[in-house]
Design an enzyme around this catalytic site. Sequence first.
Site, short mmCIF file in Angstrom:
data_model
loop_
_atom_site.label_atom_id
_atom_site.label_comp_id
_atom_site.label_asym_id
_atom_site.label_seq_id
_atom_site.Cartn_x
_atom_site.Cartn_y
_atom_site.Cartn_z
N GLU A 164 46.65 41.93 137.16
CA GLU A 164 45.97 42.58 136.04
C GLU A 164 46.00 41.52 134.86
OE1 GLU A 164 47.26 46.48 135.47
OE2 GLU A 164 46.26 47.11 137.69
N GLU A 208 45.84 48.11 144.17
CA GLU A 208 46.46 49.10 143.99
C GLU A 208 45.48 50.14 143.69
OE1 GLU A 208 48.47 48.85 140.14
OE2 GLU A 208 49.45 46.81 140.82
#
Lengths: 503, 503, 503, 503
Positions: C158, C275
């Site tokens: 991220e 995820e």
Amino acid sequence: MIRVPAEAAGRLSDAWRYSVGTGRIELALRRDYIDSLSLTQREIGFRHIRGHGLLSDGMGVYRPYDHKGARRVHHSFTYVDQVVDSYLALGIRPFLELGFMPAELASGEQTVFWWRGNVTPPRSHQDWAGLVRATLRHLVDRYGLDEVRTWPIEVWNEPNLPDFWQGADEKAYHLLYEVTAHAVKEVDADLQVGGPAISPGADDWLVRFAEFTEDREVPLDFVSRHAYTSGPAQHVPFGVHQTLGPASGLLEQFGTPRRQLQGTRHAELPVHITEFNSSYRPDNPVHDTAFHAAYLAPVLAAGGDLADSFSYWTFSDMFEEIGVPTALFHGGFGLLTHRQVRKPTYHLYAFMARMGPERLARGHDHLVTRHSDGRVTVLAWAPVDPTGETPGPDRHDVHLSIPVAARGEAFLRRSTVDEEHGNACTAWRHMGSPRSPRAGQLDVLHEAAEPARSHRRLPLADGRADLRLTLARHEITLVELTPLTDETPPWWDERRLLGGEAS
Amino acid sequence: MIRVPAEAAGRLSDAWRYSVGTGRIELALRRDYIDSLSLTQREIGFRHIRGHGLLSDGMGVYRPYDHKGARRVHHSFTYVDQVVDSYLALGIRPFLELGFMPAELASGEQTVFWWRGNVTPPRSHQDWAGLVRATLRHLVDRYGLDEVRTWPIEVWNEPNLPDFWQGADEKAYHLLYEVTAHAVKEVDADLQVGGPAISPGADDWLVRFAEFTEDREVPLDFVSRHAYTSGPAQHVPFGVHQTLGPASGLLEQFGTPRRQLQGTRHAELPVHITEFNSSYRPDNPVHDTAFHAAYLAPVLAAGGDLADSFSYWTFSDMFEEIGVPTALFHGGFGLLTHRQVRKPTYHLYAFMARMGPERLARGHDHLVTRHSDGRVTVLAWAPVDPTGETPGPDRHDVHLSIPVAARGEAFLRRSTVDEEHGNACTAWRHMGSPRSPRAGQLDVLHEAAEPARSHRRLPLADGRADLRLTLARHEITLVELTPLTDETPPWWDERRLLGGEAS
Amino acid sequence: MIRVPAEAAGRLSDAWRYSVGTGRIELALRRDYIDSLSLTQREIGFRHIRGHGLLSDGMGVYRPYDHKGARRVHHSFTYVDQVVDSYLALGIRPFLELGFMPAELASGEQTVFWWRGNVTPPRSHQDWAGLVRATLRHLVDRYGLDEVRTWPIEVWNEPNLPDFWQGADEKAYHLLYEVTAHAVKEVDADLQVGGPAISPGADDWLVRFAEFTEDREVPLDFVSRHAYTSGPAQHVPFGVHQTLGPASGLLEQFGTPRRQLQGTRHAELPVHITEFNSSYRPDNPVHDTAFHAAYLAPVLAAGGDLADSFSYWTFSDMFEEIGVPTALFHGGFGLLTHRQVRKPTYHLYAFMARMGPERLARGHDHLVTRHSDGRVTVLAWAPVDPTGETPGPDRHDVHLSIPVAARGEAFLRRSTVDEEHGNACTAWRHMGSPRSPRAGQLDVLHEAAEPARSHRRLPLADGRADLRLTLARHEITLVELTPLTDETPPWWDERRLLGGEAS
Amino acid sequence: MIRVPAEAAGRLSDAWRYSVGTGRIELALRRDYIDSLSLTQREIGFRHIRGHGLLSDGMGVYRPYDHKGARRVHHSFTYVDQVVDSYLALGIRPFLELGFMPAELASGEQTVFWWRGNVTPPRSHQDWAGLVRATLRHLVDRYGLDEVRTWPIEVWNEPNLPDFWQGADEKAYHLLYEVTAHAVKEVDADLQVGGPAISPGADDWLVRFAEFTEDREVPLDFVSRHAYTSGPAQHVPFGVHQTLGPASGLLEQFGTPRRQLQGTRHAELPVHITEFNSSYRPDNPVHDTAFHAAYLAPVLAAGGDLADSFSYWTFSDMFEEIGVPTALFHGGFGLLTHRQVRKPTYHLYAFMARMGPERLARGHDHLVTRHSDGRVTVLAWAPVDPTGETPGPDRHDVHLSIPVAARGEAFLRRSTVDEEHGNACTAWRHMGSPRSPRAGQLDVLHEAAEPARSHRRLPLADGRADLRLTLARHEITLVELTPLTDETPPWWDERRLLGGEAS
């Protein structure tokens, strides 16, 4: 010094581990048996297991009953499933032996062994064929056709002996074989069926059996026989002593079927030695000794040249042909005693299981192999005198030049089994031969059964290690040479361990 | 020759196994740690376990929060319970050490170790007391009062060192102790609290601590200190070397508290040596050696005369005070490496665990005990030279006359650990010191860690065995003599093994 | 009624089980973690596992040191090996995520999470590349090239969020990716590397990342992103509440990368959703509910159409991003709580793992598959209202006509999870929400976590069963229909059980 | 409604778990047997185990041999030790039954059972006494006198039946008992010996046996008999059906010995019911049913008032008196089938094992107990109609007011076994009664054997819970009420789960 070539001479045959023997199949329900087989599979890894009594009453397969006035048969697999489930869970497959006769299907009352296996022909060959078909159909149904096709199916055991087959009636055996082989093939044409599972001393049987199957066009996928080297039994209470022929006699017997079938239509058939050992008695203390391991070492090293398998009779002392053993060490066939004490011959097999797939060299006292990762493994053994006239040499030197693909040094790991090491039976005799060892004594025996180990570095020169081994009486030894990568940091200095000055 | 008396000189004290040290408590959540503790408990069986960091942030106990504008505290035992459940399941009890300071309760930011334990006093002694009470109430509630009363509770660790207690502020420690001891007793008057857990070199602290508790009538149920014998660290990358004082220096330190308290009101208090080792560094390779086992043998044999416990620091190399170890053998405190390779000092403890409850004799190189079933056990060790000036004698003879209550013969079982046997670190160096050993290499190390064993019979004369032991350099050896009952049948004749004539 | 076709519509994609998430890799050293993973693998069987922190300080990989005046680096794999050995032993492979930054290699001090992962760029990209190469070389050396080529390698996590990558600096991430991808390929050209592992809300990053790799000819073997559906966090002590978007929003996000890459050179690249979950918070109690399982059921059933994998974040509550959990049920991501209590979403995965490889039908409330042995499996779920405005219907009917290749009857086995069944969290609240349940309470929770089961016969007509299921609120249910062979003997008559007359 | 008193009416007797029956001792060598016993001990925990055949040939104890022209006897304990070691390791002790006759010591050839136990008197009472002494001496030697003194020793089995004792010769039995009892006491005067182990229908034997021992001053430490309630066998293939008398008939039989001995010198002797069951046939399907559990529930609840033990015949279907079972469910005595499928009667015992030591109340359909930690446990059962004339009521209400020492609420946990729940046999019949279930089918059966569970809160008023239970046909149910401590935080609001407003 023998210079071991760096090029492989061939593959190390798997014949030594293709099969192992067991006491009657019913014993596979026992916990001690499963504990022993579990250990054996973890450390040795046999492919198949063969024993008597699959169809004997103790397994409860053949179950006639009356209903509405008619006689019918349930074929029941409560125990067969428990046994085969266990085997497959441990990574070992059945080598099926079809026998002995269920009492309700038998034509007579003759039995063999303490546990009374019925050895008479079927009273109805049709019902016998039904039993064979039902058994194989059930196995195929439960375990799958692909699986069961890998299980050799042998018809009966040692029909040439009147103890095992009423009257040692050869013609009756041929008939039994014919009926059985057809029944097997009715279930699936690719199931593998064979015989005649003869004991030593009846070699002609095999020739006539092969001719019979050819003449009658009876299916035959492999031939089988047994091999032993012992003389007559001299009895003492709960034991025997026997003379032994030389171990080469086993190799001689292994080679017989191929020689016999040479030039015939059956020349290419697989040959399975479905039982072998020195003595054929389960109460001969020779089975428990380091002598026995050293005696058999050359057989394991070379047997694969002569037969597709040779099956050690048996993996465990959980065995009851002459009754329940009366002492922990009692001369049983087992590689393991009850309660999993490893015998020297167990170690011989465990050492074989650590050999590599490439065979580099083989001599009268050694076998050298290599693994794909470069490890070179040496099995060496001391020569023995099976006549017992001499105790055998008290030391024996083996000197080999071993190719190791590395520079600098190799790491050497050696495991030793001899009269004093890896030899629980010796410790047991020191202990006073306790018939029922207690927990603490069993701990000592398990400890005493561990091979002696040593580890060191060996210098290499021109990609070769100079390996000098001195073997004690009746020693078998496994040496593993590993190419060494040294990660010792440059600042390591053992002399500074106690705070001393750097050199 | 030393004649060992047949009458016991006393009981063998249990002080050596009363406690063992561990890396910070949080590590008890790890699998490798539990595997090591499980092995240790099976083969040694310590009673208690003591480590740092029960209240440090990694355990997540002290959890302030805001709700409806007010600040409150959850005391949370998610991990404490997992750890203590594991300990009790393995048959070992906490020796609680209260510390270090939760960040949210700390008055400063000073930390110790790679894992950053906060070593400053509480910002509120009242909140600290609340934390102590809540923790003990929870433990009593979960495990029962009878159980928790058997767990000694020590206040902080080595407050005399500025690394462990901000400023090594003695007065601040006395205050912490006072607040803590009262908090403990508020939960239950029979919980056992003590201190001051000092490191060597600050012996006066103990005297002043005892006086302080007497003057202020602060509860004190035991006193504690540490013992080490190493000199200053000479650093190399990822390691140190240090000089060592003689092992007797440990016994000297063990005995100090009782000497200091003699004649005071505290003379009868239990004395716990809550840490001891040779070097206080977790990267000193001496911890991995056979030298170390032989060095500590006389300490384990005699320490129980001087203190109620002495806790080896630590049972496992799973330890991170100076960071994550970079190699399997790295000089860690552990009796076991990561992945459960036994070190020589592990064997010293395992040998002690096989000694009997009756102490028959003790000398500068041996300890002799007897079990209730008549077995006599001898622990012998070679003398060492801790200066490193000489390598120590390359052989050492021990000659004892041992009483064995039997006639005829005894069974002797010997286990040996020295430079070459029971010594995985030597094998590891032979192997090239692989920092991350692979599966196959770990197998070799586990194998190399096994002591050498031998077994034989020893004749008895007048109820005594003449035991002559030759020890190699840095050897420790365990000998077990068992009265022997001979069940060998009268017909057994080894010469008939190969079918020869009976004699 | 929906008539399920007898012909398969296609294969059931394996994307749902291709990967699963985990708390930071260091936690894999914990016993509770391994116990949970072991259970998960036994009952679900994920292929890969992905988590943060492989290179963070807790793993101890990057270890600079000084020797003879020079600064050097050890790359140390003590813990990496323990973790990867464990994974492979449990049949699960790493999905490597390279990050975060070792403190000694970091350019700054910014950290993320309670456990302080450093999220700053390397101070030397050369040293970072060295670290990447050393790590992969070690893995290839230890586990083999064939093995490591099956492990996707993702660069960082991220980077579009300033919490995870200092300043969310896109250019700096591109540089990091470029350096890393080349370093990976230097070790082996067939290792699989990808990125950019972005969180939802930064979709443009993926487009620009793909262009960047194309422009600069940087290796790119797959693209990755994350998916979540929750709104902003409303905090309470040790917890949050959040609104949720509809589950279809997850599918929408799964499909984004393929849509974005359509028509580009990267159109065929594998897409990994590395995820996903409803809420991105590890303290949202929704994760513990039956609602959650029913909410995700259609996502698992259909996600494989849109991406090559979607990795549930995470398999276990052993997770510490916001600290140590303070209660057994605390809204953690885990499929399992600490101590292996199964949550409803665990059962959803376990039910998926029992589906067959042939997909027969899929609807808004059901999925129907078939096994090769003829068993037909139905997963059905009740619709949920994620707005919370209504509680969702309190019953929901599913009516299917199922093809079963048999005559007579089928055997039906049904497993149910809803608010009251297979729902340990409900039992835990009944119990009083004990934060640290005792042994007896844990037994109850494990018992309460078992789905309700029922078994019956279902008549078949024309090779079809008429299956009517009534689902409770938030129920997920698994139905297995097995062709039935009836071996009941003809004489069986239940009315005679107590000795009554035959009918 | 029944108001259960808060004061205990007495202790719950342990007589129900004092002993359990087993198939012949040799079967204890089997793995399935040990797996079953291990499960049983973990979940029920019997104290003693009693079975036939300790001295029969299969155990290999009595081993005559010839040496130097003389006949001698080895007493051999290879298997006895394996069995007893297993028992003690599982926490269960032998209840020794001395029998049957080794063939070599027998006076005749009559045998009982498929496995052929010889039931004739010894040909030499002296040799029999020697066998008894040798056996007990060995056991004392191996396990210790303190241990063996806790094992009751029963002489033979059901000598009143001609099948079990040649001719049902009472005088011959008295002689056997006398010789045996004296032999036992020669080993140690505190070993506990008893008899006459009669079957129902020969009550006079016990009176005459007691008189005989008194007249002849023969040691007698306990008396024993058996209890069954079934009528004559109506055979079908591989099975029988029988009528049953009411369960109270068992209690009636349990009470007979004390009534018979009242007023005699033997009035205070312990009374052991060394076998009991409904049907005495190992092929009566009633043993597999929920009916059977509900039928026996009042017997277990009350039997301890009448005898010191009553031993369920038997714990496992591993039993071969009429041959090898032909199907998984075959009406065997076992609490467990082969492969450890729990039957309803197993659950009855497991429920009993969760009752507390204080007995609060007992009624015709319930038993209420309390644990020391305050938990109150209720066992309730539906009444059954053993005549089979009616199916029994399809629901049955139990209404109790239970004292719970807490305020607010209690936590209720209920486990249910009836026709559909906790009832693998029902599932097995639904499945088509597969004689040899495959792995997947066994999984279903194990799953189906789990009781249904539910959990909820129950309000308390004045320290009492109002418990209303509705039982299905043939249901047994266990309810556990635990005082509840509510740790739910004040901010918990389920309505906010999906992000809604706080109320």
